[in-house]
Write a protein that holds these residues in place. Sequence first.
Motif, short mmCIF file in Angstrom:
data_model
loop_
_atom_site.label_atom_id
_atom_site.label_comp_id
_atom_site.label_asym_id
_atom_site.label_seq_id
_atom_site.Cartn_x
_atom_site.Cartn_y
_atom_site.Cartn_z
N LYS A 2 -34.46 71.13 -42.01
CA LYS A 2 -34.26 69.72 -41.79
C LYS A 2 -36.33 69.25 -41.13
O LYS A 2 -36.55 69.95 -40.40
CB LYS A 2 -33.90 69.93 -39.81
CG LYS A 2 -32.39 69.81 -40.57
CD LYS A 2 -31.83 69.92 -38.93
CE LYS A 2 -30.58 70.61 -39.53
NZ LYS A 2 -28.88 69.84 -38.27
N ILE A 3 -35.97 68.25 -41.35
CA ILE A 3 -38.35 68.19 -40.95
C ILE A 3 -38.66 66.08 -40.69
O ILE A 3 -37.35 65.66 -40.77
CB ILE A 3 -39.13 67.70 -42.31
CG1 ILE A 3 -39.45 69.06 -42.84
CG2 ILE A 3 -40.53 67.29 -41.87
CD1 ILE A 3 -39.67 68.93 -44.78
N THR A 4 -38.80 66.28 -39.59
CA THR A 4 -39.01 65.19 -39.23
C THR A 4 -40.57 64.40 -38.88
O THR A 4 -41.31 65.26 -38.95
CB THR A 4 -38.82 65.06 -36.96
OG1 THR A 4 -37.55 65.81 -37.00
CG2 THR A 4 -39.22 63.97 -36.51
N LEU A 5 -40.66 63.26 -39.51
CA LEU A 5 -41.72 62.70 -39.47
C LEU A 5 -41.93 61.83 -38.88
O LEU A 5 -41.49 60.22 -38.19
CB LEU A 5 -41.71 62.39 -41.07
CG LEU A 5 -43.18 62.18 -41.43
CD1 LEU A 5 -42.58 61.70 -43.08
CD2 LEU A 5 -43.51 60.28 -41.34
N VAL A 6 -43.40 61.49 -37.75
CA VAL A 6 -43.08 60.47 -37.44
C VAL A 6 -44.33 59.72 -37.60
O VAL A 6 -45.91 60.24 -37.27
CB VAL A 6 -43.84 61.16 -35.76
CG1 VAL A 6 -43.68 59.67 -34.71
CG2 VAL A 6 -42.60 61.69 -35.03
N GLU A 7 -44.91 58.55 -37.60
CA GLU A 7 -45.84 57.73 -38.18
C GLU A 7 -45.20 56.64 -38.41
O GLU A 7 -44.82 55.67 -38.91
CB GLU A 7 -45.95 58.17 -39.96
CG GLU A 7 -47.36 57.64 -40.98
CD GLU A 7 -48.41 57.37 -40.15
OE1 GLU A 7 -49.19 56.69 -39.89
OE2 GLU A 7 -49.52 58.55 -39.47
#
Length: 230
Positions: A2-7
């Motif tokens: 599981k990957i969380t991307l904050v951009e």
Amino acid sequence: MKITLVEDEPMVAKRLHRFILEVVQDKASITTFNNLDDAQDHLAATTTDVLFLDLNLHGKDGFSLLHEHLAEPYHTIVVSANTDRALDAFELGVLDFIGKPFTKERVEAALQRYFDASFKGQCKRLSYKKHDKLHFVSLDDIQYIQASGHYSEITTKSDVVILHDKHLDKLMQLLPDIFMRVHRSYAVSLNEIESVSQKSGAKYFAHLKSGSTIPVGRTKFEALMAALQR
């Protein structure tokens, strides 16, 4: 995975999302956020393995999220044009720092650090910040490490106590096998143990060469004895 991307830049987020999928293919699910508040709510409510984090999000500082989640077990990869902040990011225990603009190869190299367990134990020293300066302590100079809230306290052979910004759980992911978690709050260098004792009530203790004594958890005792006899 599981990957969380904050951009907060849509084109950058889309590009990073595409590169990650090209690298991991069907091994990951990616959840993307464009602001810190939603990302924090998500991280508090669910588990993630890797966090890709920009540092400038609609005027808010991504470092605030790093500080609030120091004790979390996931790894953080910072993706930012503010490369002058890389030193501070590594001090907070990030896995990697990718400068903008970035390439697919650079994203792949960062993810490889996560997949490649061989990076564990390669470090020879730990960095820590004191009086706004970065200092280093050699692993050979460490007796034991004690959990202290979201932080850790490193005790050296000269009995100097160093406060480290990283939680003990994360430090253990980096330390070589000579360091063993012998208690939920303690890790110790096996080279520093002089003897082990048992007291009434099934209480165990490790006595160190320096004269210090640290507790050993009941569930850790047998593994510790086996490690000492190798």
